[in-house]
Structures are given as C-alpha cells and as structure tokens.
Design a protein around this motif. Structure first.
Motif, PDB file in Angstrom:
ATOM      1  N   PHE A   1      28.240  34.294  21.746  1.00  0.00           N
ATOM      2  CA  PHE A   1      29.125  33.763  22.790  1.00  0.00           C
ATOM      3  C   PHE A   1      29.867  34.852  23.563  1.00  0.00           C
ATOM      4  CE2 PHE A   1      28.340  29.941  20.306  1.00  0.00           C
ATOM      5  CZ  PHE A   1      28.079  29.042  21.326  1.00  0.00           C
ATOM      6  N   PRO A   2      30.254  35.983  22.938  1.00  0.00           N
ATOM      7  CA  PRO A   2      30.742  37.073  23.789  1.00  0.00           C
ATOM      8  C   PRO A   2      29.688  37.566  24.771  1.00  0.00           C
ATOM      9  CG  PRO A   2      31.479  37.400  21.539  1.00  0.00           C
ATOM     10  CD  PRO A   2      30.532  36.248  21.510  1.00  0.00           C
ATOM     11  N   LEU A   3      28.414  37.594  24.327  1.00  0.00           N
ATOM     12  CA  LEU A   3      27.339  37.969  25.244  1.00  0.00           C
ATOM     13  C   LEU A   3      27.203  36.945  26.365  1.00  0.00           C
ATOM     14  CD1 LEU A   3      24.939  39.769  26.002  1.00  0.00           C
ATOM     15  CD2 LEU A   3      23.535  38.413  24.420  1.00  0.00           C
ATOM     16  N   LEU A   4      27.334  35.658  26.019  1.00  0.00           N
ATOM     17  CA  LEU A   4      27.279  34.616  27.040  1.00  0.00           C
ATOM     18  C   LEU A   4      28.426  34.772  28.035  1.00  0.00           C
ATOM     19  CD1 LEU A   4      25.877  32.030  28.032  1.00  0.00           C
ATOM     20  CD2 LEU A   4      27.340  30.728  26.490  1.00  0.00           C
ATOM     21  N   GLY A   5      29.614  35.154  27.529  1.00  0.00           N
ATOM     22  CA  GLY A   5      30.740  35.394  28.426  1.00  0.00           C
ATOM     23  C   GLY A   5      30.458  36.528  29.400  1.00  0.00           C
ATOM     24  N   GLU A   6      29.822  37.597  28.920  1.00  0.00           N
ATOM     25  CA  GLU A   6      29.458  38.701  29.807  1.00  0.00           C
ATOM     26  C   GLU A   6      28.489  38.239  30.889  1.00  0.00           C
ATOM     27  OE1 GLU A   6      30.613  41.651  29.971  1.00  0.00           O
ATOM     28  OE2 GLU A   6      31.743  41.889  28.088  1.00  0.00           O
ATOM     29  N   GLU A   7      27.540  37.395  30.504  1.00  0.00           N
ATOM     30  CA  GLU A   7      26.577  36.899  31.489  1.00  0.00           C
ATOM     31  C   GLU A   7      27.252  35.984  32.509  1.00  0.00           C
ATOM     32  OE1 GLU A   7      23.544  37.993  31.809  1.00  0.00           O
ATOM     33  OE2 GLU A   7      23.924  39.320  30.116  1.00  0.00           O
ATOM     34  N   LEU A   8      28.207  35.177  32.067  1.00  0.00           N
ATOM     35  CA  LEU A   8      28.965  34.349  33.010  1.00  0.00           C
ATOM     36  C   LEU A   8      29.713  35.220  34.012  1.00  0.00           C
ATOM     37  CD1 LEU A   8      30.443  31.510  30.754  1.00  0.00           C
ATOM     38  CD2 LEU A   8      28.812  31.244  32.614  1.00  0.00           C
ATOM     39  N   LEU A   9      30.296  36.313  33.535  1.00  0.00           N
ATOM     40  CA  LEU A   9      30.989  37.223  34.440  1.00  0.00           C
ATOM     41  C   LEU A   9      30.035  37.832  35.458  1.00  0.00           C
ATOM     42  CD1 LEU A   9      33.451  39.106  32.054  1.00  0.00           C
ATOM     43  CD2 LEU A   9      34.080  37.749  34.049  1.00  0.00           C
ATOM     44  N   GLN A  10      28.852  38.210  35.002  1.00  0.00           N
ATOM     45  CA  GLN A  10      27.875  38.772  35.933  1.00  0.00           C
ATOM     46  C   GLN A  10      27.489  37.750  37.003  1.00  0.00           C
ATOM     47  OE1 GLN A  10      26.912  41.940  36.088  1.00  0.00           O
ATOM     48  NE2 GLN A  10      28.298  42.371  34.391  1.00  0.00           N
TER      49      GLN A  10
END
Length: 794
Positions: A154-163
């Motif tokens: 989910f931290p990785l998913l958060g990074e992708e949402l930011l991108q």
C-alpha cells in the motif's frame, strides 16, 4: 465470444486474398487451442507459431502477413491472452517459460493496441488492484512475495497514486481535461479495507507539501476527495483527519468539502464528535480548527458547539456514557469555545447558557469525582466566554494532568513570536523603562535571583525619580490629528507609534474639523499600515480608526476607499478590509444617537472570515432584519415618524454604494471578481446588501434597489455557495429597505424576475441555506403583495 468474432470476420471477408485467409485461419485455430487446451506444451507451441507474425523469430512471416495480423487480429488475440491469465495457467510449464512467452506479445507487439487492451482489462476489474495482496495471499499462502505484503504494497500504491496525480496536474496546466474518479475509487477502496495508515502515510505528507503553495494542487486534492464514493467517505475522512498535521493541512486537502457533501458533513460534525471518542487531542484540534478556518464552515462549528453542550448536559448521557467519552466531549467544547468570538456566541447565548446550567447541575450531582471536576472546569471556561459580563463561576477542584490539559484547550495556541515566549516575565513598573534606564535615572537595580529576604521586604520599594525621564514623555501619543499622520509614517519610536494607534480613534472623534483637513491622507496611511511591533489587537485598532475617519468625513473618504477597492497593487486582504470599513461606517452613520455611543466593532453584513472570529454570521443578520421588519408591520408603525436623530447615512449612501457596484465585471491584471477571486466577490455581495439595508427610508434607496437587483440578476447562477447566499440576502435587503409602493411602481419587472428565480432556488439549489434564504425572500414578497393589493371581495 472470441470464436464468434473470428467467424463473423471470416464470413464477411471470405473472398479476400488466400494468403490473408491463411493468417486468419491460423489465428482462429490458435485462439481455439488457447481457450480449450490445458496442455502446456501444446499452448507453448501455439504461441510460438503466432510469434512469427511479430517478426521477432528466426523464421518470420511474410511482411503482408505481419501487417494483416497487427492490423486486424492482434487486439482480439491479446484479449484472449488476458482472459486466460491466471497463476495456474502460467505454471503449466516450469521456469516461467509460458509466462515469458505470454508477456512478449504485450511487450513486442504494437504498443497502442496492447495499452488499450490492458486498460480495458483494468477498467473491467474496477478496484481489484486494492484487493491484490489479499488474493495473492490466499492463493500463494507462505510463498507470497514480500512486495505484496500489505505493509509494503500500500505504500507503493500511494506512490503510484502520487505519480498519477502529478500527471493530472501537468495535463491541467497544459489545458487538457482530466478525471480523477478512478483514483478516488482506489483511495476509497483502500481506506475501506482498513489501509488508511499505510496509504495515507505516504500521500498526506507529500500532498501537504504540494498543496501548501499551489492552488491547482489544492483543487485537484479537493476533487480527489469529492469523487470518493459515499460508502467510502467516512473511511477516507477519518484517515485524513488522523494523518493531517493540523487544521491548515486539512483545509488544503479538503477545501469546503463539508459544505458540498452531506455525507462528509455528517462524518466531520457528528460521527467524529459524538459517535467515536478514540481520537487524540491534536486530532480534535485539527478537526474543529478546520471548521473554524473558513467563513462558510464556521456556522457548522457553532452548531457543533450547541449539540456538544446539549449532549454534555444530558443527565442520561452523564450516567451512561463512558468517562473517556465524557472527557472527549468536554475537550471538544473547550476547543470550540477557543475558536469562537464573543460576537458569534451572542446570537445563541440563551440556548448555550441553558444547556450549560443544566449540565453543571447534572455533573455536580454525580457520585464520581472525575465527572464533577469535568462539570466545574467546563462551567468555568464556558460561562466566562458565553456570558463575560456576568458573575464569574469559580470552583475548587484538584489539579492534575487532565485538568491542566482541559484548561490549556480553552486558550488559543499563542503565535511563535508572542511576548510570552521571549523570556521570563518582568515586573510591570513601566512598559518603556529597561533595567539600564532605571540605573541611569537613579532607580533601584534588579536584585540578585534567590535573595528571598530582599524580595519580600517592602522597604526596598523606593519611589522612582521621573523628572529626567525624557524618553517616556517622547513616547506619549500626539495631541493633534495631523501629528498622528507623521507619527504613524515616519516615527522610529515604536512606543510612540503604538500609543498613537491606540489613541487615534478617540482623537478623531474629538477633533472632527482637524480630521477633515487630513482625512484622505490619514485613511491612506491606515489602509497601508502594517504591524511591526506585535501590538495586541492591531487589526481592531486600525479598523476602528479607519471607521472613525470615514464617519467624520464620509464623502471624501468613501470616494477614496471605493476607488482603491478596484485599484491595482492591493492584496485581497486590503480589499476586504475596505469592504468591512465601509459597512461599519455606514452602520455608524445610520445609527441614531451615534455621537453618544462607541462604534461597533464587527461588520453586520459579510459573513465571518478566517482571522476575524468576532464578525457575526450573516445569516443571523438577515433573520434579524426580517424579524425587525415583521415587528414594524405588526405594530402598525406606518404612521409613526422616524427617530428624532436624523439618519446621517441618507445624504452619503450613494458615495458608498454605486462606485462598488459599477466596476465588478471589469477584471484587472491581479484582481478578477468573476474569476478566481470569488471570496472577495462574496464579501462584496454581502457588503452591498448591508449598505442597501442601512439605506432604508433614504432618498437614494430606489435607484440603489434597482441597481442591486440588476446586479443579483447578472450573478444569479454563480457556482459559489457563499456568493449565492449573499445574493439572496441582498434581495431580502431590497424588499426590506425600499418602500413597498415604490417597489411595485418603479421595479415591477425586476420583482417578477426575482420571484421566478427565488422559486427556482427554493426548489432546486443544492445548498440548504440557499433554499432557506430563498423561501424567506418569497415570504417577504408575499407579505408585500398582501399589503398593497386590495382584499378579495367577500
């Protein structure tokens, strides 16, 4: 479905070239094999035979065969591959051979078609991207990869949402339309799954930095949260409130979401305050501080205070609610009181006092010392703020950490540069005299720290010799208005500067003739005056002085202020200051006996804004106007004359009103009321409504009413709620201020248009307050009709 598509294509194109028919048959047989076979070797061989049509093998197909495959059959074949995607299917061959060959078609074939097919698959899967860790965990058990553990995924998913949000922002800057609906669904689904901390722990700090200095990023974040489905709104908001570092961050991320979404309003003002009590004190400060930061949200804070006090004072709740929940509600009450000013509490004082007194008695009747102490603390603080002129309540109770925390909550947090943080307190002998000055003038030196006998001795207090204290005399306020202008602009003696500012209002009213000689110059100085010495109440002192000079010389100062409102190189804060001063001055001029009464300190028209909690809510003003108008009609006062003192605003109302309303649709380089500066437009609308109401029974009321109705008609479909509320309030001001006979004689067309618009707003406007204001205006129109039209024959 895939076989059917190929059958149709083969039937339609059966007369095509035999070479192309061979390609079509080959692809059709391959799709049939992939759809029905579970033999890994057969599947691998079939995919290998089709790979030649991509031209990436040692024996590639003919160029025309490759072109026909890419142009006609490639997308359909990829959809077949996506449909077969599963861990079992890819593991039919060891060492990932089948997976590698499967992926090569997406990586080496036409990229545009591969992208579209993958996007179709993602859209069909909705937000299954959120549930991927659970699916893989259930299927792979202990063999799951670490990257798919929830704490990592989910931290990785958060990074992708930011991108993705970065791409949206850049596209908007380039003039392209974008949608964040899918991102909102992912955010909501993740929070519903209980992954707020992992996801928002990445998103919130980064979005805080991005939104702090960018209005575009703020609007993207507002839309991101607005598009969250209602079923996930509570999970998202609770996660954001906990992750945000303060009310400012919440305001950047949410905007006025609580005014647009009933679900969000329920969560923020009900669920988090009354139905849950697990949140920490900083979270509570953030939540209530967010409600207090904007004029549109402050009525929600007042309503929350009413309901909190009602719940706090309920004897049933005191008996049955857990002590932790009672502590939580008490904290919320004290935080609310710290954000609300005396003027805002005046409108609901009786209701608040009734709940408070009932709650105090119920708390004191409890057998639990902790409950009784809660009642004492809240009663002391609340009574002092709700009814400051009344006798103070004082109780004796044991102080502990919780008591000190509660008392600290009642006081707004001091600024970082407040005098209390500058050093230890000094005995207030004189505000201007330092230790060195006392030594040079013969005064006593400071005693050594710790000498208790000397500090306790009354014999040590020797009178000061003030005869040589020239510095103190030089810091006194000027006695002439003209000298005040010089002291505020050129003086480097900050004590004299502060003394001048504090004495200026009274000096203006005592010397009206001298003030009129320098009125415009003094107004210019005050309008541009900046706080430089940390003067307590600086804004109020500056505003009262501006109001005083406007009242003393209304024509010239009003002409200057209204001209500067539309001038270049002014901040939005200065423009709103101009509107407040004009409203307060008009109120002062229209008030009978104003020379014997001190001027009021809060504008009656515009709603409260951040940084000015003492401003009364505009809704209360409109309701008071309607009530006062109704009382005059019911008392039959049509034959009574006006008050003995004349309305000084009568002869100058046009100088205040018409310059403000004439230029609203002319954008400047840095100021566009019909564009981004909607906040100032809302304040302008409320100011015009207040000026209209204060012009009751004046000669200029009819042209003012006509101009104001035309102004309302031009903006009636404005998208901002605060602006629409001001427009509806302005209509009521016209109906209350212009004589009924003149309304029907001079403004019949405007009234018909207003009635049609009001009826539409009362039925269809999404904002409840707008609907309520429209209904009240329609009632005024009905009373106007009943008053002037003859009664029907019996």
């Amino acid at each position: 479905m895939v076989d059917l598509d190929f059958s149709r294509a083969f039937t339609v194109n059966s007369r095509m070239d035999p070479v192309l028919s061979t390609v079509r048959l080959t692809v059709r047989e391959a799709v049939h094999t992939l759809s029905s076979s579970e033999d890994g070797g057969c599947i691998f061989s079939t995919l290998g035979s089709l790979k030649r049509y991509l031209g990436e093998t040692e024996n590639p197909a003919l160029p025309e065969e490759q072109e026909e495959f890419a142009r006609i059959h490639f997308s359909t074949f990829l959809r077949c591959l996506v449909g077969k995607l599963s861990p079992d299917w890819l593991e039919l061959l060891p060492d990932g051979q089948l997976e590698e060959l499967w992926a090569s078609f997406f990586l080496e074939g036409p990229a545009d078609q591969a992208f579209l097919v993958l996007m179709e698959a993602i859209e069909g899967a909705a937000s299954k991207v959120v549930g991927l860790p659970d699916h893989l965990g259930n299927r792979l058990q202990r063999e799951n990869l670490a990257g798919f553990f929830p704490q990592n995924y989910f931290p990785l998913l958060g990074e992708e949402l930011l991108q993705a949000l970065h791409v949206v922002v850049e596209s908007l800057r380039g003039g392209l339309d974008c949608s964040v609906s899918f991102l909102s669904q992912v955010l909501g689904k993740a929070c519903v799954h209980g992954r707020q901390k992992e996801l928002l722990g990445v998103l919130v700090p980064r979005l805080t930095a991005l939104t702090q200095g960018s209005c575009l990023w703020q609007r993207v974040c507002w839309r991101l949260v607005e598009r969250v489905p209602d079923r996930a709104m509570e999970a998202v908001l609770t996660g954001l409130v906990e992750a945000a570092s303060g009310p400012e961050v919440l305001s950047w991320l949410l905007g006025n979401l609580v005014m647009k979404s009933k679900k969000a309003q329920f969560v923020m003002t009900q669920k988090l305050l009354f139905l849950q009590y697990r949140y920490t004190t900083p979270v509570l400060r953030s939540l209530l501080g967010y409600l207090a930061m904007d004029s549109q949200r402050r009525p929600l804070l007042i309503q929350a205070l009413k309901e909190l006090l009602e719940t706090w004072g309920s004897s049933s709740a005191i008996r049955r609610a857990p002590l932790a929940q009672q502590h939580y509600i008490s904290k919320a009450i004290l935080v609310c009181l710290a954000h609300l000013g005396e003027a805002e509490l005046q409108d609901c004082r009786d209701e608040l006092l009734a709940s408070l007194m009932a709650g105090v008695q119920s708390h004191l009747d409890s057998s639990l010392p902790a409950v009784r102490r809660l009642g004492m603390i809240v009663a002391e603080v609340a009574s002092a703020q709700i009814h400051p002129e009344g006798p103070p309540l004082r109780f004796q109770y044991e102080e502990d950490e919780l008591t000190r925390e509660l008392l600290a909550l009642a006081t707004p947090q001091p600024a970082a540069d407040s005098p209390s943080e500058a050093g230890p307190p000094v005995a207030p002998v004189t505000a201007e005299t330092t230790n060195e000055e006392m030594v040079s003038s013969g005064g006593p030196q400071a005693q050594p720290e710790g000498s208790d006998s000397e500090l306790d001795s009354d014999d040590e207090f020797v009178p000061y010799d003030m005869s040589g204290d020239t510095e103190l005399r030089s810091s006194k306020a000027p006695v002439y208005v003209r000298d005040c202008v010089e002291a505020l602009t050129t003086s480097e003696n900050w004590e004299r500067w502060e003394a001048t500012l504090r004495a200026l209002e009274g000096l203006i009213f005592r010397s009206p003739a001298a003030t009129q000689e320098v009125s415009v110059e003094l107004a210019k100085v005050l309008l541009h005056l900046e706080e430089k010495t940390g003067v307590a109440g600086f804004e109020a002192l500056r505003q009262r002085a501006l109001v005083a000079v406007t009242v003393t010389d209304p024509v010239r100062v009003a002409e200057y202020l209204t001209t500067q409102f539309y001038a270049l190189n002014y901040s939005l804060r200065q423009r709103m200051d101009i509107l407040d001063v004009l409203t307060l001055a008009a109120q002062e001029l229209s008030r009978p006996g104003r020379r014997q009464k001190p001027p009021q300190r809060g504008p009656p028209g515009p709603g409260p804004q951040p940084g000015s909690p003492a401003t009364p809510a505009w809704q209360a003003v409109v309701e008071e106007r309607i009530r006062s108008k109704t009382r005059r009609v019911s008392k039959g006062s049509a034959g009574q004359g006006p008050a003995a003192d004349p309305n000084k605003f009568n002869s100058v109302a046009g100088y205040f009103f018409f310059p403000l309303i004439q230029l609203f649709d002319r954008p400047l380089v840095t100021f566009d009321l019909l564009g981004d500066d909607q906040l100032v437009l809302g304040r302008l609308v409320h100011t015009l409504g207040a000026l209209m109401y204060l012009s009751v029974n004046t000669m200029v009321a009819v042209p003012m009413g006509k101009a104001l109705l035309e102004f309302v008609w031009a903006l009636r479909f404005h998208g901002d709620i605060y602006v629409r509320q001001g427009l509806l309030s302005a209509v009521s001001s016209v109906l209350l201020s212009v004589p009924a006979e003149r309304l029907l004689a001079d403004l019949p067309d405007e009234l018909l248009e207003a009635q049609s618009w009001l009826a539409d707003v009362a039925q269809k406007d999404p904002d409840e307050d707008c609907r309520t204001l429209a209904i009240k205006a329609l009632l005024l129109l009905e009373k106007l009709r009943d008053k002037l039209l003859p009664p029907p024959p019996p």
